[in-house]
Design an enzyme around this catalytic site. Structure first.
Site, mmCIF file in Angstrom:
data_model
loop_
_atom_site.group_PDB
_atom_site.id
_atom_site.type_symbol
_atom_site.label_atom_id
_atom_site.label_comp_id
_atom_site.label_asym_id
_atom_site.label_seq_id
_atom_site.Cartn_x
_atom_site.Cartn_y
_atom_site.Cartn_z
ATOM 1 N N SER A 1 13.133 -14.114 -10.904
ATOM 2 C CA SER A 1 13.467 -14.609 -12.235
ATOM 3 C C SER A 1 12.392 -14.210 -13.243
ATOM 4 C CB SER A 1 13.550 -16.137 -12.159
ATOM 5 O OG SER A 1 13.519 -16.685 -13.441
ATOM 6 N N TYR B 1 9.935 -24.825 -9.318
ATOM 7 C CA TYR B 1 10.966 -23.792 -9.159
ATOM 8 C C TYR B 1 10.360 -22.402 -9.419
ATOM 9 C CZ TYR B 1 14.688 -20.572 -10.397
ATOM 10 O OH TYR B 1 15.486 -19.458 -10.476
ATOM 11 N N LYS C 1 9.620 -18.798 -6.874
ATOM 12 C CA LYS C 1 9.950 -17.383 -7.107
ATOM 13 C C LYS C 1 8.697 -16.516 -6.964
ATOM 14 C CE LYS C 1 14.270 -18.032 -7.636
ATOM 15 N NZ LYS C 1 15.113 -17.761 -6.461
HETATM 16 P P1 NAD Z 1 23.902 -21.222 -7.557
HETATM 17 O O1 NAD Z 1 23.349 -22.583 -7.368
HETATM 18 O O2 NAD Z 1 25.227 -21.086 -8.233
HETATM 19 O O3 NAD Z 1 23.979 -20.469 -6.149
HETATM 20 C C1 NAD Z 1 23.058 -20.688 -5.121
HETATM 21 C C2 NAD Z 1 23.835 -20.976 -3.846
HETATM 22 O O4 NAD Z 1 22.913 -21.164 -2.773
HETATM 23 C C3 NAD Z 1 24.696 -22.230 -3.930
HETATM 24 O O5 NAD Z 1 26.035 -21.881 -3.595
HETATM 25 C C4 NAD Z 1 24.081 -23.178 -2.906
HETATM 26 O O6 NAD Z 1 25.057 -23.980 -2.269
HETATM 27 C C5 NAD Z 1 23.398 -22.220 -1.950
HETATM 28 N N1 NAD Z 1 22.243 -22.769 -1.218
HETATM 29 C C6 NAD Z 1 21.148 -23.364 -1.737
HETATM 30 N N2 NAD Z 1 20.311 -23.712 -0.755
HETATM 31 C C7 NAD Z 1 20.892 -23.321 0.425
HETATM 32 C C8 NAD Z 1 20.511 -23.404 1.799
HETATM 33 N N3 NAD Z 1 19.370 -23.967 2.191
HETATM 34 N N4 NAD Z 1 21.356 -22.893 2.738
HETATM 35 C C9 NAD Z 1 22.516 -22.315 2.381
HETATM 36 N N5 NAD Z 1 22.933 -22.212 1.091
HETATM 37 C C10 NAD Z 1 22.109 -22.721 0.128
HETATM 38 O O7 NAD Z 1 22.783 -20.376 -8.336
HETATM 39 P P2 NAD Z 1 22.891 -18.969 -9.088
HETATM 40 O O8 NAD Z 1 22.817 -19.214 -10.549
HETATM 41 O O9 NAD Z 1 24.004 -18.163 -8.535
HETATM 42 O O10 NAD Z 1 21.506 -18.343 -8.662
HETATM 43 C C11 NAD Z 1 21.359 -17.485 -7.549
HETATM 44 C C12 NAD Z 1 19.904 -17.104 -7.396
HETATM 45 O O11 NAD Z 1 19.441 -16.478 -8.588
HETATM 46 C C13 NAD Z 1 18.960 -18.279 -7.142
HETATM 47 O O12 NAD Z 1 17.978 -17.870 -6.225
HETATM 48 C C14 NAD Z 1 18.358 -18.534 -8.509
HETATM 49 O O13 NAD Z 1 17.089 -19.130 -8.412
HETATM 50 C C15 NAD Z 1 18.266 -17.122 -9.054
HETATM 51 N N6 NAD Z 1 18.242 -17.053 -10.521
HETATM 52 C C16 NAD Z 1 19.261 -17.625 -11.235
HETATM 53 C C17 NAD Z 1 19.227 -17.564 -12.633
HETATM 54 C C18 NAD Z 1 20.319 -18.226 -13.449
HETATM 55 O O14 NAD Z 1 20.145 -18.402 -14.651
HETATM 56 N N7 NAD Z 1 21.476 -18.573 -12.881
HETATM 57 C C19 NAD Z 1 18.175 -16.923 -13.288
HETATM 58 C C20 NAD Z 1 17.166 -16.332 -12.526
HETATM 59 C C21 NAD Z 1 17.217 -16.404 -11.127
#
Ligand code: NAD
Length: 355
Positions: A140, A165, A169
C-alpha cells in the site's frame, strides 16, 4: 524434429494454477476475473471474514467459470498444507488476504499483527515446502506516510508507519524481501496500491464494505443512495489548491490487470531481481472535492455533504509516479475517474435492487 515442434504448438498455454488468497474480497475478486480472462486457473483461499460467498456467483456471471474455493483461515498452517497437497503444482500465489481497516488496527493492533503477518509467514513457508516459484503481495502507499516530495517513486523513503495496519505492510514487504533473498529460485513482487475505487463494469462484483465505510467512494455512493445522511469532508484547510486532501484514485479493474502483468513478468519475463516493488496509481492527484464533483457528473446526483474538521491520521496529499510499472510491467491505467465513479454508482444501485 518437425513432430516435436508440432507437439509444442499443440501444448496448451492455458491452465497455469494461481492460488489467490483473499480472492472473494474486493480487489481479489476483480483479479480472479482478469486471471480467468488471461487463461490462468485461479484457486481461491478465503475465510470470508470480510467477504461473501455470493461473490463466486458474480465471478461466474462475468467469466462463465466458478473458481475453486477453499474456506480456510491462512493462520492455520495445517489447513494451508492441505490445500497445497490437494492442488499439486501451483505456479504462483497472489496474496490479498489481510485485515485492512486502518482505524480498527489502532484499536486492535495484535489482531492485525497476528492475522496479517502469521498468514504471510505461513504462506511463505508453504511456498518453500512446495517449491512455488512466484508471489505477488498487496502492499500500500501507506508505507510512504506523508512524502516529502511528490509524486512518490519506489525509492521515496518508507516513513514510520502511522498505524499497525501500515506497519503490517512495511513488515510484510521486509519479510518477503529477506525470504526471497535466501531463495534464489523464487521471485516476488510487492505492489503498492494507491486508492482503488469503482466496481466491475457489469456490476456483478464490487466493494462490499461492512458497517460504516472508511473509504471515500463507498461513503459517497451510500450517501447518494440514501443509506447515510450526508458525507463529511474532513478538512478544507490543507495546503492544497481547494484545501481538501489529495489522493491518487485508480479503477479496481486497472489495478487487477497489473497483477496479471506482474505474474507474467515473473513466470515468463525479465524479472532479473528476485524481489521487486512497483507503485500502482494513475499518477494524478485528485482532491476530495474534485472526487465529489466527478461522482456528481458521472451519476447526475447532487451529493449532500458538509465540511467538518480534519480526521486524525489523514495525510495531506499523495500521488504516485507509476512510470516504473508503466515501463517494466507494460501497465498503465485506462479508466478515468468519472468512468470509475459511474461503475461505483451502478454497483451501489445493483446492491439496492438485490435487497
Ligand atoms: P477485502 O477485505 O475486500 O479482501 C481481503 C479478503 O481477505 C477478505 O475476503 C477476507 O475475508 C480475507 N481474509 C482476511 N484474513 C484472512 C485469513 N486469515 N484467511 C483467509 N482469508 C482472509 O480487502 P481488499 O480491499 O480487497 O484488499 C486486498 C488487499 O489489498 C489487502 O491486503 C489490503 O490491505 C490491500 N490494500 C487495499 C487497499 C484498498 O483501498 N482496498 C489499498 C491498499 C492495499
Amino acid at each position: 524434429q518437425e513432430q516435436n515442434e508440432m507437439a509444442d504448438l499443440l501444448e496448451p498455454v492455458m491452465g497455469r494454477k494461481v492460488i489467490v488468497t483473499g480472492g472473494t474480497g474486493y480487489i481479489g475478486s476483480h483479479t480472479v476475473v482478469e486471471l480467468i480472462a488471461a487463461g490462468y486457473e485461479p484457486v481461491i483461499i478465503d475465510n470470508l471474514y470480510n467477504s461473501d460467498i455470493s461473490v463466486l456467483e458474480g465471478i461466474r456471471a462475468i467469466t462463465g467459470v466458478t473458481p475453486k474455493f477453499w474456506d480456510y483461515d491462512l493462520c492455520d498452517s495445517q489447513k494451508l498444507e492441505e490445500v497445497f497437497r490437494a492442488e499439486g503444482k501451483v505456479d504462483a500465489i497472489i496474496h490479498f488476504a489481510a485485515y485492512k481497516a486502518v482505524g480498527e488496527s489502532v484499536r486492535k493492533p495484535l489482531d492485525y499483527y497476528r492475522n496479517n503477518l502469521t498468514s504471510l509467514m505461513n504462506l511463505l513457508a508453504a511456498m518453500d515446502r512446495h517449491d512455488t516459484p512466484a508471489l505477488v503481495f498487496s502492499s500500500s502507499c501507506t508505507v510512504y506516510g506523508q512524502p516529502d516530495t511528490l509524486p512518490v517513486t519506489e525509492t521515496s523513503p518508507v516513513k514510520e508507519a502511522a498505524s499497525p495496519y501500515g506497519y503490517t505492510k512495511q513488515a510484510g514487504e521486509t519479510i518477503i524481501r529477506d525470504t526471497i533473498a535466501a531463495r534464489p529460485a523464487h521471485k516476488a513482487v510487492s505492489l503498492r496500491y494507491f486508492n482503488p475505487i469503482g466496481a466491475h463494469p457489469t456490476a456483478f462484483i464490487g466493494e462490499l464494505p461492512r458497517g460504516v465505510p472508511e473509504n471515500l467512494v463507498p461513503y459517497i455512493t451510500q450517501t447518494a443512495i440514501g443509506l447515510r445522511d450526508e458525507l463529511k469532508v474532513f478538512g478544507t484547510d490543507y495546503d492544497t489548491p481547494d484545501g481538501s486532501c489529495i489522493r491518487d484514485y485508480l479503477h479496481v479493474v486497472d489495478l487487477a490487470k497489473a497483477h496479471v502483468m506482474a505474474l507474467r513478468r515473473m513466470l515468463d519475463g525479465e524479472n532479473k531481481a528476485g524481489y521487486e516493488v512497483f507503485n500502482l496509481g494513475m499518477g494524478k492527484g485528485v482532491s476530495v472535492l474534485e472526487a465529489i464533483a466527478a461522482f456528481e457528473k458521472a451519476s447526475g446526483v447532487k451529493l449532500k455533504y458538509t465540511i467538518t474538521g480534519r480526521r486524525a491520521g489523514d495525510i495531506e496529499k499523495i500521488w504516485a509516479d507509476p512510470s516504473l510499472a508503466n515501463r517494466e510491467l507494460g501497465w498503465k491505467t485506462e479508466i478515468t475517474i468519472e468512468e470509475a465513479m459511474e461503475t461505483a454508482w451502478r454497483w451501489e444501485n445493483r446492491l439496492k435492487n438485490k435487497e
